[in-house]
Design an enzyme around this catalytic site. Sequence first.
Site, PDB file in Angstrom:
ATOM      1  N   ARG A   1       7.979   1.269   3.279  1.00 34.48           N
ATOM      2  CA  ARG A   1       7.141   1.318   4.645  1.00 34.48           C
ATOM      3  C   ARG A   1       7.814   2.392   5.615  1.00 34.48           C
ATOM      4  NH1 ARG A   1       5.657  -5.035   5.616  1.00 34.48           N
ATOM      5  NH2 ARG A   1       4.036  -4.955   3.904  1.00 34.48           N
TER       6      ARG A   1
ATOM      7  N   TYR B   1      -1.660   1.782   1.864  1.00 32.95           N
ATOM      8  CA  TYR B   1      -0.677   1.511   0.928  1.00 32.95           C
ATOM      9  C   TYR B   1       0.635   0.850   1.634  1.00 32.95           C
ATOM     10  CZ  TYR B   1       0.950   6.083  -0.014  1.00 32.95           C
ATOM     11  OH  TYR B   1       1.710   7.351   0.073  1.00 32.95           O
ATOM     12  N   GLU B   2       1.632  -0.043   0.861  1.00 31.44           N
ATOM     13  CA  GLU B   2       2.814  -0.485   1.290  1.00 31.44           C
ATOM     14  C   GLU B   2       2.529  -1.443   2.437  1.00 31.44           C
ATOM     15  OE1 GLU B   2       5.209  -0.412  -0.154  1.00 31.44           O
ATOM     16  OE2 GLU B   2       4.987   1.200  -1.491  1.00 31.44           O
ATOM     17  N   GLY B   3       1.267  -2.332   2.369  1.00 35.63           N
ATOM     18  CA  GLY B   3       0.883  -3.198   3.507  1.00 35.63           C
ATOM     19  C   GLY B   3       0.002  -2.309   4.348  1.00 35.63           C
TER      20      GLY B   3
ATOM     21  N   GLN C   1       0.663  -4.681   9.074  1.00 35.84           N
ATOM     22  CA  GLN C   1       1.780  -4.168   9.678  1.00 35.84           C
ATOM     23  C   GLN C   1       1.863  -4.797  11.001  1.00 35.84           C
ATOM     24  OE1 GLN C   1       4.345  -2.662   8.257  1.00 35.84           O
ATOM     25  NE2 GLN C   1       3.049  -2.489   6.294  1.00 35.84           N
TER      26      GLN C   1
END
Lengths: 591, 591
Positions: free
Chosen positions: B294, B434-436, B441
């Site tokens: 992240r 992406y990555e959440g 977040q």
Amino acid sequence: MPAYTAPTKDMQFVLHEVLKVTESGVKGYDEIDRDFTSAVLEEAGKLASEVLAPLNLSGDREGCRLENGMVSTPKGFKAAFEALKEGGWNGLDLPEEFGGQGLPYVMGSAVGEIMVSANMAFNMYQGLTHGAIGAILAHASQELKETYLPKMVSMDWTGTMNLTEPHCGTDLGLIRTKAEPQDDGSYLITGQKIFISAGDHDLAENVIHLVLAKAPGGGEGTRGISLFIVPKFLVKEDGSLGARNGVSVGNIEEKMGIHANATCVMNYDGARGFLVGELHKGMRNMFTMMNEARLGVGLQGYAVAEAAYQNAVAYAKDRLQGRDVTGTRNPGGGADPIIVHPDVRRMLMDQKSFIEGARAFTFWGAHLIDRAHREGDAEAEGLISLMTPVIKGFQTDKGFESAVQAQQVYGGHGYIEEQGMSQFTRDARIAMIYEGANGIQALDLVGRKLAQDGGKHVMAFFEMVKAECKAHNGDDRMKAFVEPLKTASKQLQQAGMFFMQNGMKNPNAALAGSYDFMHLMGHVCLGLMWTRMAKAAHDALDAGAADPAFYEAKIATGRYYMARQLPACAMHLARIESGADPVMALEEASF
Amino acid sequence: MPAYTAPTKDMQFVLHEVLKVTESGVKGYDEIDRDFTSAVLEEAGKLASEVLAPLNLSGDREGCRLENGMVSTPKGFKAAFEALKEGGWNGLDLPEEFGGQGLPYVMGSAVGEIMVSANMAFNMYQGLTHGAIGAILAHASQELKETYLPKMVSMDWTGTMNLTEPHCGTDLGLIRTKAEPQDDGSYLITGQKIFISAGDHDLAENVIHLVLAKAPGGGEGTRGISLFIVPKFLVKEDGSLGARNGVSVGNIEEKMGIHANATCVMNYDGARGFLVGELHKGMRNMFTMMNEARLGVGLQGYAVAEAAYQNAVAYAKDRLQGRDVTGTRNPGGGADPIIVHPDVRRMLMDQKSFIEGARAFTFWGAHLIDRAHREGDAEAEGLISLMTPVIKGFQTDKGFESAVQAQQVYGGHGYIEEQGMSQFTRDARIAMIYEGANGIQALDLVGRKLAQDGGKHVMAFFEMVKAECKAHNGDDRMKAFVEPLKTASKQLQQAGMFFMQNGMKNPNAALAGSYDFMHLMGHVCLGLMWTRMAKAAHDALDAGAADPAFYEAKIATGRYYMARQLPACAMHLARIESGADPVMALEEASF
């Protein structure tokens, strides 16, 4: 593949309950009663859902091709274009004299929204034609009108606008394309034009280019510019097509989006052209076309967002992921639909409240145009002239943001082309750029429109907002609308005051805040629209409307806009009041 | 074609004048003095400008191909990857024990920014490997480490993260991929994973997949998840490659951007996997990898914006269009360069002030990681844990906006793919997803991180901001920084208070404001960074720095951020304080 359904109910609401078109006394508005507009919009919606929308994704993936000097459009476009012509859709709001149906501009806008939502790239072929017809109607000789308009209204021939050259876009005074006068009164046009939307294609028999060029004797800069009709095929006296003219496609651009619309480099090599309007007055003539085109682009801003929004809603109701923190909603499934999550709702409400506000704003703008054209109403003319850069600049910025948000609802799936959400973002992006990049709209608004006719029109707008607020005095149900609108309107006035007090000494003090002013004004306009819509919804509920849920949703959506979007106004004002210094402080070398 | 030059001077400023790394007492920081970091950054910049950046546009246009089950990367990527390996760039901040250079994380971040700016899609092949190494280092057995890490650190083998499945992304409790235990202690992995970045390619001999799967006996939801290493080729005891494992590429996705990175559908058909860490603790183990990932994505946010900005500046200085309203600047030419126009400057200043602020924020975050890992500093660990969703969510949103603005500076040319500005926008878009996705977040920040360890870390952050403001008491030169920072910090605290007072009764009251809170906090963080940078710049000027223009520009850029960006904080607070009602009012059926 994304689906699309025309929001005819919401359109009807704006036309008949907010604008109250049939009661407005505008010439021709008596025809567009509820039943009539319903029939038209439903029919347009059918074409959009069944014919145009299914070609949107495939058109994007296939794009246009240039082979042996001929441009071909994606599979299915030709048949769809024929369906459009058969329905007479292009001529909807064009004069009956040339084969149109003579309906008001506001109807053209409503139908236009539907077509753009379904397939923006496709709709541009007729959209550009519409703009070109406007310029010819306003400025060309009767002979030129008779030669070109009937075929353009029927869309057997389509139109284009040729302004930009490789070294000049915004600054048209730099144009190099030349027009040499000939003995027969025509001109020979030589030069290169770029970014010509719908510049060539296989949908029509002929393409009628409207071209800005410099003829001898006009002086420097924009003063020397004239406007010409340059047909792809010359037209014989009997109206049939003659020889190929000296204009050809040099290239089609690979773009971020609107792949299915051919963006052409056009080469003019002594092409035969015919003067439209007065010599050396081309800029003024072109602006007739541009102003209408700018409204059309402002419409694209929210129309693409509408299509994206519809799909985001469907996805949010369908996709199961996580649980409602206030209690499981779908106990039978492994997870709840993501629409239960507040942050997903926030995204959907942002989109919905912007789109419905923008629809009302755009239809109102179209109504002003009808007032101006059909009634010769100078105040309406002044008002829409003031609003044009706001409709274009604000709505395309927000429309893009909205499409990006719709894509975000899809998570990773939004980034994959086959889902179609990326296309909405990519397509929406161009609307912020063409027909005058949005910074130019802001410049037009602050540098020109605010002071037009001694500031009369912006003062009239402030009075209008004030009167609207006053009208709801004592109505507690309207407080959530009136209070934020009052505040925002004051902030807008304060920003205008800042420009007046500082702009004379230092024009950059106004120009540095122009973009924020455009957005601040956009919010005030949408706030005004939401106030009117809320009132109309309350009226309908009071009258015992058959569908209370529709009106309650309308009020809730408006409250969202006032509570969550209007706070942006204070931010824009703070930026404006910080003046030119922060913006201009840096030496060029320090960038 | 876009060009890129590493902003080494600005990086040096952050490292040595803001963070003062060599004075900070962190283990290993004594090595990274000015000369050393200069040499490393210049060398990385050279590789970036000469090898990676020239492949960015061509990589985008060519994309990756899947043929006969094999993925090939665009032309030139293999050679560039070899150059990267030869330089030992991947192992820069990895343990010497496994062949890395053992430099601090902050150096890895600085070099990472350069690589991402030059070619984001290319850099992901090593970036994912880096993340996978992190998880193996933290959780795998010594045997697995020895088997996999040396080859991964040297990048003879690359790594991936396999979380998402067609029906689940955010909600990993829904995972269906199964792991069946075998007698030899290994597992057989069966299932489908999608959106696997760098899932397969022709740059490395082997691909080491880190896969989340459910082994028997772990219970429902995320509790049943374990983490496995699944190599593309099994590794023999002597370390050489053995048989092909039961994992194959089902498809590569057509995406909006990062075309040169293969996003794969991975099919696991009884593939041999090796447990990493404890059984059924896979989520925790994966998060080790995700948190670092992240931060890496937050870095992508501004790194792509930096590349776009550099090109926007060059275009703004080169493109002649219109005249400076305060007086002609280029009398010899037909027009002035567009950088003279206040609205163009506004766009450039927005970009510049965000990017430089984000760079300082990211390097500071990396410094906190070094403190946590190298010094066992629990407060630093808590602080970076709090900051991670802000760095990811805020910076990728703003980075995208910034890339869009850079594209806007180009006008119509920004929409044409051959100019490369569209690619920056398209590439930057994925970082928000992406990555959440960024909404996740915000949820992580408000739903988890704020209350972590009894709210200790967010309180520490507020104290830090307060102390920073206090430190400049009486320094008039710092007023333009301290005053807005104080105001913004109070607004952030007020928002936190609102959540505390309302979130207990109704969690949606907090969740509906989570996204605005993330942005509000991002602005406070960048405001803090700009205050520190301004102080460092003033100190340098006081000390008679050889290059005053650099420091004066730094101060002017910071003043812009404080004056023009921090006013967004009040808007975010107003939205937050409007609570859950506007967001949640609508019935689902009314969308």
